[in-house]
Design a protein around this motif. Structure first.
Motif, short mmCIF file in Angstrom:
data_model
loop_
_atom_site.label_atom_id
_atom_site.label_comp_id
_atom_site.label_asym_id
_atom_site.label_seq_id
_atom_site.Cartn_x
_atom_site.Cartn_y
_atom_site.Cartn_z
N ALA A 87 16.46 -58.55 49.66
CA ALA A 87 16.52 -58.06 48.28
C ALA A 87 16.83 -56.56 48.21
O ALA A 87 17.27 -56.09 47.16
CB ALA A 87 15.20 -58.34 47.56
N LEU A 88 16.64 -55.82 49.29
CA LEU A 88 16.94 -54.39 49.27
C LEU A 88 18.44 -54.13 49.10
O LEU A 88 18.84 -53.13 48.51
CB LEU A 88 16.45 -53.72 50.55
N ILE A 89 19.26 -55.03 49.61
CA ILE A 89 20.71 -54.82 49.55
C ILE A 89 21.18 -54.70 48.10
O ILE A 89 21.85 -53.72 47.75
CB ILE A 89 21.46 -55.93 50.32
N PRO A 90 20.85 -55.66 47.21
CA PRO A 90 21.31 -55.49 45.84
C PRO A 90 20.67 -54.30 45.13
O PRO A 90 21.30 -53.70 44.25
CB PRO A 90 20.93 -56.80 45.14
N VAL A 91 19.44 -53.94 45.49
CA VAL A 91 18.79 -52.79 44.86
C VAL A 91 19.57 -51.52 45.19
O VAL A 91 19.89 -50.72 44.30
CB VAL A 91 17.31 -52.68 45.30
N VAL A 92 19.88 -51.33 46.46
CA VAL A 92 20.61 -50.14 46.88
C VAL A 92 22.00 -50.13 46.25
O VAL A 92 22.45 -49.10 45.73
CB VAL A 92 20.69 -50.07 48.43
N ILE A 97 25.87 -48.31 42.00
CA ILE A 97 26.73 -48.67 40.86
C ILE A 97 26.30 -47.92 39.61
O ILE A 97 27.14 -47.43 38.84
CB ILE A 97 26.74 -50.19 40.63
N MET A 98 24.99 -47.80 39.40
CA MET A 98 24.50 -47.09 38.21
C MET A 98 24.90 -45.61 38.26
O MET A 98 25.38 -45.06 37.26
CB MET A 98 22.98 -47.23 38.09
N ILE A 99 24.71 -44.97 39.41
CA ILE A 99 25.07 -43.56 39.54
C ILE A 99 26.58 -43.38 39.31
O ILE A 99 27.02 -42.48 38.58
CB ILE A 99 24.64 -43.01 40.91
N ASP A 100 27.37 -44.25 39.93
CA ASP A 100 28.82 -44.18 39.78
C ASP A 100 29.22 -44.42 38.32
O ASP A 100 30.13 -43.77 37.80
CB ASP A 100 29.49 -45.20 40.71
N SER A 101 28.54 -45.34 37.65
CA SER A 101 28.84 -45.63 36.24
C SER A 101 28.52 -44.46 35.33
O SER A 101 29.27 -44.16 34.41
CB SER A 101 28.07 -46.87 35.79
N CYS A 123 34.75 -45.80 28.87
CA CYS A 123 33.31 -45.66 28.60
C CYS A 123 32.64 -47.04 28.51
O CYS A 123 31.55 -47.24 29.06
CB CYS A 123 33.10 -44.88 27.31
N LEU A 124 33.31 -47.98 27.87
CA LEU A 124 32.78 -49.34 27.73
C LEU A 124 32.65 -50.03 29.09
O LEU A 124 31.60 -50.61 29.40
CB LEU A 124 33.67 -50.16 26.80
N VAL A 125 33.69 -49.94 29.90
CA VAL A 125 33.66 -50.56 31.23
C VAL A 125 32.56 -49.92 32.08
O VAL A 125 31.79 -50.62 32.76
CB VAL A 125 35.04 -50.44 31.93
N ALA A 126 32.44 -48.60 32.03
CA ALA A 126 31.40 -47.92 32.79
C ALA A 126 30.01 -48.34 32.31
O ALA A 126 29.08 -48.51 33.12
CB ALA A 126 31.57 -46.41 32.68
N GLY A 127 29.85 -48.51 31.00
CA GLY A 127 28.57 -48.96 30.46
C GLY A 127 28.21 -50.36 30.94
O GLY A 127 27.05 -50.63 31.30
N VAL A 128 29.19 -51.26 30.94
CA VAL A 128 28.96 -52.63 31.42
C VAL A 128 28.57 -52.60 32.91
O VAL A 128 27.65 -53.30 33.33
CB VAL A 128 30.21 -53.52 31.18
N LEU A 129 29.28 -51.78 33.69
CA LEU A 129 28.94 -51.67 35.11
C LEU A 129 27.54 -51.09 35.32
O LEU A 129 26.80 -51.52 36.22
CB LEU A 129 29.97 -50.82 35.85
N ILE A 131 25.02 -51.51 33.33
CA ILE A 131 24.09 -52.61 33.02
C ILE A 131 24.02 -53.58 34.20
O ILE A 131 22.94 -54.04 34.58
CB ILE A 131 24.51 -53.33 31.71
N CYS A 132 25.17 -53.89 34.81
CA CYS A 132 25.18 -54.76 35.99
C CYS A 132 24.35 -54.15 37.12
O CYS A 132 23.58 -54.84 37.79
CB CYS A 132 26.61 -55.00 36.47
N GLY A 133 24.51 -52.85 37.33
CA GLY A 133 23.72 -52.17 38.36
C GLY A 133 22.24 -52.22 38.05
O GLY A 133 21.41 -52.45 38.94
N LEU A 134 21.87 -52.07 36.79
CA LEU A 134 20.47 -52.14 36.38
C LEU A 134 19.90 -53.54 36.63
O LEU A 134 18.78 -53.68 37.12
CB LEU A 134 20.33 -51.75 34.91
N VAL A 135 20.69 -54.57 36.32
CA VAL A 135 20.24 -55.95 36.57
C VAL A 135 20.02 -56.15 38.08
O VAL A 135 19.04 -56.78 38.48
CB VAL A 135 21.28 -56.97 36.03
N MET A 136 20.91 -55.59 38.89
CA MET A 136 20.75 -55.73 40.34
C MET A 136 19.46 -55.05 40.82
O MET A 136 18.80 -55.55 41.73
CB MET A 136 21.96 -55.13 41.07
N VAL A 137 19.11 -53.94 40.21
CA VAL A 137 17.89 -53.23 40.60
C VAL A 137 16.65 -53.97 40.10
O VAL A 137 15.66 -54.11 40.84
CB VAL A 137 17.91 -51.78 40.05
#
Length: 175
Positions: A87-92, A97-101, A123-129, A131-137
């Motif tokens: 589970a650490l892999i998706p968290v990292v 992804i969140m920082i990059d977004s 901005c929209l694409v970065a926002g979606v990414l 959110i994806c990073g947040l879900v992974m965390v």
């Protein structure tokens, strides 16, 4: 085509299809089985090294004992904590992804300040990414299961592709 090569390709393809279907339909079970298998094999090899030390008697290699104990401990650790480690892999990755977004959002706002009309798309694409990073965390276990399912889909498609190509190739050269 040589019969043994054809049979080998067909068998391998069928095994890939079966493995792919298992990973797709039962990702959690498949992941658990893989963890048990890796941990079990590690423990088994550690026990083999310890037995080699014991059988050596007074001349036994202490390195065998050391490595054996380490492998048994590692195997136990893998059996107990594997799900957490996986589970650490998706968290990292999610944090990255969140920082990059957030950086991309900042750049899109800079684009807006410079007068670019379509800044909002970036901005929209970065926002979606983000959110994806947040879900992974926040939910790494489902992310790992989705990854297992994706790998299963790859095995399934590869197996079907190789099977179909083997059959078509054989028919082509029969005629």
């Amino acid at each position: 085509m040589l019969k043994s090569i054809r049979n080998s390709l067909i068998l391998t393809s069928l095994l890939y299809v079966i493995l792919g279907l298992m990973l797709l339909m039962m990702p959690e079970l498949s992941l658990g089985f893989a963890c048990l298998l890796i941990g079990g094999v590690t423990i088994f090899y550690g026990v083999v090294r310890i037995v080699a030390y014991v059988r050596g008697g007074a001349n036994g290699d202490k390195f065998d004992l050391f490595v054996g104990v380490l492998l048994v401990l590692l195997g136990l650790f893998l059996l107990v904590w594997t799900r957490f480690l996986v589970a650490l892999i998706p968290v990292v990755l999610g944090i990255y992804i969140m920082i990059d977004s957030f950086t991309a959002i900042k750049k899109s706002l800079d684009m807006k300040a410079l007068g670019f009309q379509n800044w909002w798309i970036s901005c929209l694409v970065a926002g979606v990414l983000a959110i994806c990073g947040l879900v992974m965390v926040l939910n790494p276990f489902s992310t790992v299961e989705a990854l297992v399912m994706f790998i299963g889909l790859g095995f399934l498609l590869d197996g079907v592709y190789t099977l179909v190509n083997t059959i078509l190739y054989e028919r082509l050269f029969r005629n």
